[in-house]
Design a protein around this motif. Structure first.
Motif, PDB file in Angstrom:
ATOM      1  N   ASP A  17       0.838  -1.211   0.000  1.00  0.00           N
ATOM      2  CA  ASP A  17       0.000   0.000   0.000  1.00  0.00           C
ATOM      3  C   ASP A  17       0.871   1.259   0.000  1.00  0.00           C
ATOM      4  O   ASP A  17       0.550   2.241  -0.681  1.00  0.00           O
ATOM      5  N   SER A  18       1.978   1.246   0.744  1.00  0.00           N
ATOM      6  CA  SER A  18       2.892   2.398   0.769  1.00  0.00           C
ATOM      7  C   SER A  18       3.516   2.610  -0.608  1.00  0.00           C
ATOM      8  O   SER A  18       3.667   3.749  -1.064  1.00  0.00           O
ATOM      9  N   GLU A  19       3.884   1.524  -1.249  1.00  0.00           N
ATOM     10  CA  GLU A  19       4.471   1.609  -2.593  1.00  0.00           C
ATOM     11  C   GLU A  19       3.442   2.225  -3.558  1.00  0.00           C
ATOM     12  O   GLU A  19       3.752   3.130  -4.334  1.00  0.00           O
ATOM     13  N   ASN A  20       2.197   1.753  -3.472  1.00  0.00           N
ATOM     14  CA  ASN A  20       1.118   2.313  -4.301  1.00  0.00           C
ATOM     15  C   ASN A  20       0.866   3.781  -3.970  1.00  0.00           C
ATOM     16  O   ASN A  20       0.635   4.592  -4.873  1.00  0.00           O
ATOM     17  N   ALA A  21       0.928   4.126  -2.688  1.00  0.00           N
ATOM     18  CA  ALA A  21       0.698   5.512  -2.266  1.00  0.00           C
ATOM     19  C   ALA A  21       1.776   6.437  -2.819  1.00  0.00           C
ATOM     20  O   ALA A  21       1.491   7.569  -3.227  1.00  0.00           O
ATOM     21  N   TRP A  23       3.485   6.018  -5.655  1.00  0.00           N
ATOM     22  CA  TRP A  23       3.166   6.232  -7.076  1.00  0.00           C
ATOM     23  C   TRP A  23       1.935   7.127  -7.226  1.00  0.00           C
ATOM     24  O   TRP A  23       1.892   7.984  -8.115  1.00  0.00           O
ATOM     25  N   GLY A  24       0.947   6.941  -6.349  1.00  0.00           N
ATOM     26  CA  GLY A  24      -0.266   7.763  -6.402  1.00  0.00           C
ATOM     27  C   GLY A  24       0.018   9.222  -6.119  1.00  0.00           C
ATOM     28  O   GLY A  24      -0.554  10.121  -6.741  1.00  0.00           O
ATOM     29  N   THR A  25       0.921   9.488  -5.180  1.00  0.00           N
ATOM     30  CA  THR A  25       1.319  10.862  -4.866  1.00  0.00           C
ATOM     31  C   THR A  25       1.950  11.511  -6.096  1.00  0.00           C
ATOM     32  O   THR A  25       1.657  12.670  -6.423  1.00  0.00           O
ATOM     33  N   ASN A  28      -0.731  12.301  -8.712  1.00  0.00           N
ATOM     34  CA  ASN A  28      -1.624  13.409  -8.345  1.00  0.00           C
ATOM     35  C   ASN A  28      -0.901  14.738  -8.164  1.00  0.00           C
ATOM     36  O   ASN A  28      -1.501  15.713  -7.716  1.00  0.00           O
ATOM     37  N   GLN A  40       5.409  16.314   0.662  1.00  0.00           N
ATOM     38  CA  GLN A  40       4.586  15.109   0.811  1.00  0.00           C
ATOM     39  C   GLN A  40       5.316  13.881   0.238  1.00  0.00           C
ATOM     40  O   GLN A  40       5.393  12.835   0.878  1.00  0.00           O
ATOM     41  N   PHE A  44       8.192   9.762   2.051  1.00  0.00           N
ATOM     42  CA  PHE A  44       8.325   8.328   1.788  1.00  0.00           C
ATOM     43  C   PHE A  44       9.783   7.856   1.893  1.00  0.00           C
ATOM     44  O   PHE A  44      10.041   6.679   2.095  1.00  0.00           O
TER      45      PHE A  44
END
Length: 135
Positions: A17-21, A23-25, A28, A40, A44
């Motif tokens: 989930d952190s890895e996905n977050a 990439w999501g950051t 966005n 932000q 990570f």
């Protein structure tokens, strides 16, 4: 034991989930609010982070600055596997497919990726990331 397995599984999920977050950051990111994004995004990464790529080796500041002219339109992370080296060190390997542009150049593709996460001060941080384009 069963409890340790449940703990391991939930921690594995949290790391993916952190890895996905991360990439999501990046996906966005608003170019006009780069300072806000970089703060932000930077959370990570460990201070002694390294990113290993075909073009070179990044430190944390390179990694953040390198996203300034990057536009990640889509990404899909799959086949994630997590291995714990110690209680506080984990390796995450996965495949990622991106639609991604840097300074107008299409750098999209499919990549094999690996990340090493370390738990410092009760916070999981990325200390090493590598990507290799799938041939």
């Amino acid at each position: 034991t069963m409890n340790e397995q449940i703990k391991d599984d939930s921690l594995k999920k949290a790391l993916v989930d952190s890895e996905n977050a991360l990439w999501g950051t990046l996906k966005n990111k608003h170019p006009e609010r780069f300072d806000e994004f970089s703060e932000q995004f930077g959370k990570f990464f460990a201070d002694d982070y390294r990113g290993v790529y075909a073009y070179g080796i990044n430190v944390k500041s390179d990694e953040i600055e390198g996203t300034r002219f990057c536009r990640l339109e889509t990404y899909s992370l799959s086949e994630a596997e997590v291995t714990f080296l110690t209680d506080d060190t984990a390796v995450v390997v996965y495949k990622i497919v991106t639609k991604n542009f840097s300074k107008g150049q299409d750098i999209s593709g499919a990549f094999n990726a690996s990340s090493v996460w370390v738990n410092r001060d009760s916070q999981w941080q990325l200390i090493l990331h590598t990507e290799a384009r799938i041939q």
